[in-house]
Design a protein around this motif. Structure first.
Motif, PDB file in Angstrom:
ATOM      1  N   PHE A   8       0.832  -1.206   0.000  1.00 36.07           N
ATOM      2  CA  PHE A   8       0.000   0.000   0.000  1.00 36.07           C
ATOM      3  C   PHE A   8       0.862   1.249   0.000  1.00 36.07           C
ATOM      4  O   PHE A   8       2.053   1.210   0.336  1.00 36.07           O
ATOM      5  CB  PHE A   8      -0.960   0.012   1.195  1.00 36.07           C
ATOM      6  CG  PHE A   8      -0.297  -0.064   2.547  1.00 36.07           C
ATOM      7  CD1 PHE A   8       0.248   1.062   3.149  1.00 36.07           C
ATOM      8  CD2 PHE A   8      -0.228  -1.268   3.230  1.00 36.07           C
ATOM      9  CE1 PHE A   8       0.846   1.000   4.390  1.00 36.07           C
ATOM     10  CE2 PHE A   8       0.374  -1.354   4.483  1.00 36.07           C
ATOM     11  CZ  PHE A   8       0.911  -0.208   5.062  1.00 36.07           C
ATOM     12  N   GLY A  48       4.767   1.461  -1.495  1.00 38.15           N
ATOM     13  CA  GLY A  48       3.952   0.680  -2.413  1.00 38.15           C
ATOM     14  C   GLY A  48       4.787  -0.203  -3.321  1.00 38.15           C
ATOM     15  O   GLY A  48       4.397  -0.524  -4.442  1.00 38.15           O
ATOM     16  N   GLY A  63       0.159  -7.161  -6.305  1.00 36.43           N
ATOM     17  CA  GLY A  63      -0.519  -6.014  -5.720  1.00 36.43           C
ATOM     18  C   GLY A  63       0.432  -4.955  -5.201  1.00 36.43           C
ATOM     19  O   GLY A  63       0.465  -4.667  -4.005  1.00 36.43           O
ATOM     20  N   PRO A  65       1.140  -1.044  -5.756  1.00 33.45           N
ATOM     21  CA  PRO A  65       0.635   0.168  -6.400  1.00 33.45           C
ATOM     22  C   PRO A  65       1.726   1.068  -6.967  1.00 33.45           C
ATOM     23  O   PRO A  65       1.430   1.992  -7.718  1.00 33.45           O
ATOM     24  CB  PRO A  65      -0.134   0.871  -5.277  1.00 33.45           C
ATOM     25  CG  PRO A  65       0.427   0.329  -4.015  1.00 33.45           C
ATOM     26  CD  PRO A  65       0.849  -1.072  -4.313  1.00 33.45           C
ATOM     27  N   SER A  66       2.984   0.810  -6.649  1.00 34.16           N
ATOM     28  CA  SER A  66       4.102   1.550  -7.228  1.00 34.16           C
ATOM     29  C   SER A  66       4.910   0.603  -8.127  1.00 34.16           C
ATOM     30  O   SER A  66       4.556   0.409  -9.273  1.00 34.16           O
ATOM     31  CB  SER A  66       4.960   2.158  -6.113  1.00 34.16           C
ATOM     32  OG  SER A  66       5.982   2.952  -6.642  1.00 34.16           O
ATOM     33  N   LYS A 110      -0.055  -7.440 -11.121  1.00 40.04           N
ATOM     34  CA  LYS A 110      -0.851  -6.298 -10.676  1.00 40.04           C
ATOM     35  C   LYS A 110       0.004  -5.228  -9.992  1.00 40.04           C
ATOM     36  O   LYS A 110      -0.252  -4.840  -8.845  1.00 40.04           O
ATOM     37  CB  LYS A 110      -1.971  -6.756  -9.744  1.00 40.04           C
ATOM     38  CG  LYS A 110      -2.947  -7.726 -10.401  1.00 40.04           C
ATOM     39  CD  LYS A 110      -4.027  -8.179  -9.436  1.00 40.04           C
ATOM     40  CE  LYS A 110      -4.960  -9.179 -10.095  1.00 40.04           C
ATOM     41  NZ  LYS A 110      -6.007  -9.663  -9.164  1.00 40.04           N
ATOM     42  N   HIS A 132       1.863  -1.240 -10.640  1.00 39.38           N
ATOM     43  CA  HIS A 132       1.805  -0.076 -11.522  1.00 39.38           C
ATOM     44  C   HIS A 132       2.901  -0.192 -12.584  1.00 39.38           C
ATOM     45  O   HIS A 132       2.644  -0.071 -13.786  1.00 39.38           O
ATOM     46  CB  HIS A 132       1.968   1.205 -10.716  1.00 39.38           C
ATOM     47  CG  HIS A 132       1.838   2.444 -11.548  1.00 39.38           C
ATOM     48  ND1 HIS A 132       0.642   2.882 -12.062  1.00 39.38           N
ATOM     49  CD2 HIS A 132       2.779   3.316 -11.995  1.00 39.38           C
ATOM     50  CE1 HIS A 132       0.839   3.969 -12.784  1.00 39.38           C
ATOM     51  NE2 HIS A 132       2.128   4.257 -12.750  1.00 39.38           N
TER      52      HIS A 132
END
Length: 448
Positions: free
Chosen positions: A332, A341, A359, A361-362, A385, A387
């Protein structure tokens, strides 16, 4: 049923053994058991009076005679007791309670050998212990053995060890204002199968006053709900914190709900973090940082953290690592400070292989940062998954990176991207050539 000669002979042997351990032999065993311990006349007063003098006299007698002191179930109010070499104190686990009155500790031992504590509850009751206080303090203690004890309600630390050897096992630490267990300059220490929970600053600290080999083993512990009430940027809020201590093994622990890291090693060379289960961490779950040489971070599970694994500070001498076979998921972005992340980040002289990251996000994996990159191999990882799947530094002074045979699925802004500082540049290198970047070898990756 017909019995053969073998069965008859065995039956006769059994009868003989039964006769040998008949009432007289059984009574002899009971006498030995009774004689193995002594109460030395001590009985619980349920906290009504101070029993310091009586307990100290009994402990001294136990050390002098070699007969362990047995404390029956009940509550004993006491100031600090000083234990001599050879003192063995046994209680009824969970029911023999030593309640703190004054003196900065309940039990203290210094310059001793062969002190053993079993089945005691050391209850500080939240009373002021004073600066550097602890429920148990041991200095220059060899063959220290503490098991099946509980350390509860300390206004400072739970246990403080300095230059100690031995083991702390099968104990419970809870409601501790600072750290559950602090060890400095250990010499052959095992910390195993303890339950550590609800601590204000840290769980288990393995430190040295100067950089050197320590070789403490931290294994099979359950550590949870560790806060960082004293603040800072990572010195507090950790399940296990290693500082300047070399050759420490942190294995098969269950660590959850820490304000910062599950395991944080600062300047701890040859540290191994293997087969730990780490959940809900506020910052980097598994951290090797600053002036270390040698780290193995393998076969761990990280679920829910701002960053899974970080091997960093090449500028301070941090180098030489294997990051292999880990599962890192559900990263996160932090609301304050660095964004994070990120699944895994490494900088120098390292192999990152066989990890599964999902997972992020970065970035799934970050290789180097600015000029701080040298000789990193990233192979056979699965990233889902993220970014950006893999980001790798291409700053002018950055060293070489090999990125091959990785599977990257569902990266929103590219499977593999070159980075200048925090900024991705150029095409997706999983699909286009990396020849424009002199320090990269990128091939045989799958990005979709």
């Amino acid at each position: 049923m017909t019995l053969g000669r073998r069965e008859v002979m065995l039956a006769g042997l059994g009868a003989g053994l039964t006769a040998a351990v008949g009432p007289r032999a059984a009574n002899a065993r009971d006498d030995v058991a009774r004689d193995a311990f002594s109460t030395y006349g001590v009985a619980p007063a349920d906290g009504a009076i101070s029993q310091t003098a009586t307990l100290q006299e009994a402990a001294d007698a136990a050390a002098r005679t070699g007969t362990p002191l047995f404390l029956p179930a009940g509550s004993y109010s006491t100031a600090r007791l000083t234990l001599k070499s050879g003192t063995h104190i046994h209680g009824v686990p969970g029911l023999t309670i030593l309640r703190y009155i004054t003196g900065g500790a309940i039990l203290e031992t210094e310059g001793t050998d062969n002190v053993r504590l079993v089945g005691l509850v050391l209850d500080g009751g939240g009373a002021a212990l004073g600066e550097n206080g602890a429920l148990l303090k041991a200095t220059e203690a060899t063959h220290l053995d503490v098991s099946d004890c509980r350390f509860m309600g300390s206004s400072e630390d739970g246990v403080v060890l300095r230059r100690a050897s031995g083991r702390i096992s099968d104990c419970e630490f809870g409601d501790i204002t600072r750290a559950a267990l602090f060890s400095e300059d250990a010499d052959g220490l095992e910390i195993s199968h303890n339950h550590v929970h609800d601590c204000g600053d840290n769980g288990i600290l393995v430190w040295r006053s100067e950089i050197g080999e320590d070789a403490t083993i931290v294994s099979g512990n359950r550590i949870e709900r560790i806060a960082a009430n004293s603040g800072g940027s990572g010195q507090n809020g950790n399940g296990v914190n290693i500082f300047r201590a070399g050759s420490v093994m942190v294995t098969q622990n269950r660590i959850a709900d820490c304000a910062f890291s599950a395991i944080r090693s600062n300047a701890g060379s040859n540290c191994q973090m293997v087969a730990n289960s780490c959940t809900r961490l506020g910052e980097v779950a598994l951290y090797a940082e600053y002036g270390f040489e040698g780290a193995v971070i393998a076969n761990n599970i990280v679920d829910t953290a701002a960053m899974g694994i970080s091997v960093t500070n090449f500028n301070e001498g941090g180098r030489l690592a294997v990051v292999q076979g880990n599962i890192v998921r559900n990263l996160f972005l932090r609301k304050t400070g660095e964004i994070r992340g990120i699944g895994i980040g490494v900088e120098a002289d390292s192999v990152v292989s066989g990890n599964v990251i999902e997972g992020a996000p970065s970035y799934g994996i970050v290789v180097g940062w600015g000029d701080y990159l040298r000789d990193v191999s990233v192979t056979d990882n699965v990233i889902r998954k993220a970014h950006i799947g893999i980001g790798v530094s291409v700053s002018p002074e950055a060293g070489t990176a090999l990125i091959t045979d990785n599977l990257i699925d569902g990266a929103k802004d590219g499977a593999i991207r070159a980075m200048k500082g925090p900024t991705p540049i150029g095409p997706d290198l999983a699909r286009d050539s990396a020849e424009a970047f002199r320090n990269l070898a990128v091939y045989a990756n799958v990005g979709r």
